[in-house]
Design an enzyme around this catalytic site. Structure first.
Site, PDB file in Angstrom:
ATOM      1  N   ALA A   1       0.867  -1.171   0.000  1.00 27.98           N
ATOM      2  CA  ALA A   1       0.000   0.000   0.000  1.00 27.98           C
ATOM      3  C   ALA A   1       0.907   1.225   0.000  1.00 27.98           C
ATOM      4  CB  ALA A   1      -0.891  -0.019   1.227  1.00 27.98           C
TER       5      ALA A   1
ATOM      6  N   GLY B   1       0.592  -4.954   0.955  1.00 32.64           N
ATOM      7  CA  GLY B   1      -0.577  -5.073   0.091  1.00 32.64           C
ATOM      8  C   GLY B   1      -0.262  -5.790  -1.221  1.00 32.64           C
TER       9      GLY B   1
ATOM     10  N   GLU C   1      -0.429  -9.373  -0.377  1.00 32.09           N
ATOM     11  CA  GLU C   1      -1.851  -9.689  -0.175  1.00 32.09           C
ATOM     12  C   GLU C   1      -2.590  -9.812  -1.515  1.00 32.09           C
ATOM     13  OE1 GLU C   1      -2.012  -6.356   2.575  1.00 32.09           O
ATOM     14  OE2 GLU C   1      -3.005  -7.645   4.029  1.00 32.09           O
TER      15      GLU C   1
ATOM     16  N   GLU D   1       4.421  -4.740   7.441  1.00 30.36           N
ATOM     17  CA  GLU D   1       3.592  -3.724   8.100  1.00 30.36           C
ATOM     18  C   GLU D   1       4.061  -3.391   9.507  1.00 30.36           C
ATOM     19  OE1 GLU D   1       2.459  -6.172   6.235  1.00 30.36           O
ATOM     20  OE2 GLU D   1       0.888  -5.421   4.910  1.00 30.36           O
TER      21      GLU D   1
END
Ligand code: DAK
Length: 260
Positions: free
Chosen positions: A66, A111, A114, A134
């Site tokens: 992200a 992300g 993911e 993260e």
């Protein structure tokens, strides 16, 4: 459809979706996720497309997570919306009704990892790196990584990756079952296209129903999942492709599937 941060190419029934923000290593900001959502919804309804390949632009990154500059400004409420948006993108991939192959061509972090694990399978280039970093940023995975990763590589290995934030290379990702195959970078898309072509030559209805059986069945207990599989199996018999597939076998010829 035209996007700013995503490239979409459709050829020979294969859609290639390329996350294209090379200056930020293809990191996912809100705009990119909104575009991805629109793109996958369009692909879901596009009968011309039978298999989707996801990759990142350039030779360095699949998706480096992200977008941290974007996330820095979030409030609890906008963070929640951002997490839901990302989860919606991953869920749309899972519910696409056609196989999605991740061509992981470099960093797949946060992300990005993911996104890769929401796909049905992952092929990696030899320079690929995976991780859920993260905790280094003071947050936890927000696009369902704490849920999908343990389902794919097991609780112990997923916990190690998520608690340490460490990166692993492609060889280790292969060893722990995170990727199906590792290939030289210049052969990655070709390898994905070869798998896509093999899938396309099979009965499209059966492929679709088996994706549903695998994806949805994994969320059920074994007895319910087996009952669900039996229903999906039964549904195949509503399709002319089932008759064609079995007749072709008995007549010793190649089946001509219609995809209905
Ligand atoms: N976001 C924004 N920009 C990024 C980025 C990212 N994730 N990753 C790289 N970039 C940018 C860098 O800032 C740099 O920009 P400039 O300085 O050139 O303007 C450019 O891409 C090139 O990166 P580097 O110069 O750092 O390149 P290196 O080869 O030195 O390093 C690297 C490559 C991938 C190791 C490094 O860039 C890196 O560590 N990147 C960050 C990786 C990372 O931590 N990713 C995970 C992000 S966390 C949630 C929702 C979602 C999530 C969590 C919670 N909720 C709402 C609850 C998800 C979180 C994540 O994904």
């Amino acid at each position: 459809m035209q996007f700013t941060n995503i490239l979409l190419e459709i050829e020979s029934r294969i859609a290639t979706v390329t996350f294209n923000r090379p200056k930020a290593l293809n990191a996912l900001n809100q705009e990119t996720l909104l575009e991805a959502l629109a793109c996958f919804r369009e692909l879901k309804n596009n009968d011309e497309v039978q298999v989707v390949i996801l990759t990142g632009s350039g030779t360095k990154a699949f998706v480096a997570g992200a977008d941290i500059a974007f996330m820095r400004e979030l409030t609890p409420l906008t963070a929640r919306n951002f997490a839901f948006l990302g989860q919606k993108v991953m869920n749309t991939i899972e519910g696409l009704g056609k196989p999605v192959i991740a061509a992981v061509n470099g960093f797949a972090l946060g992300g990005g990892c993911e996104l890769a694990i929401a796909c049905d399978m992952r092929l990696a280039s030899d320079n690929a790196k995976f991780g859920q970093p993260e905790v280094n940023l003071g947050v936890i995975p927000g696009f369902a990584g704490t849920q999908r990763l343990p389902r794919i590589i097991g609780k112990g290995r997923a916990s190690e990756l998520i608690f340490t934030g460490d990166m692993i290379d492609a060889a280790e990702a292969y060893r722990i079952g995170l990727v199906n195959r590792v290939v030289p970078q210049d052969q990655l898309l070709l390898a994905c296209q070869a798998i896509a072509a093999r899938i396309i030559s099979r009965g499209p209805v059966a492929v679709r129903l088996s994706k549903e059986a695998i994806t949805n069945g994994m969320e059920m207990d074994l007895a319910r999942a087996c009952a669900y599989e039996a229903d999906q199996f039964a549904l195949c018999f509503a399709s002319p492709d089932q008759k064609e597939g079995m007749e072709a076998f008995l007549e010793k010829r190649t089946p001509r599937f219609q995809g209905k």
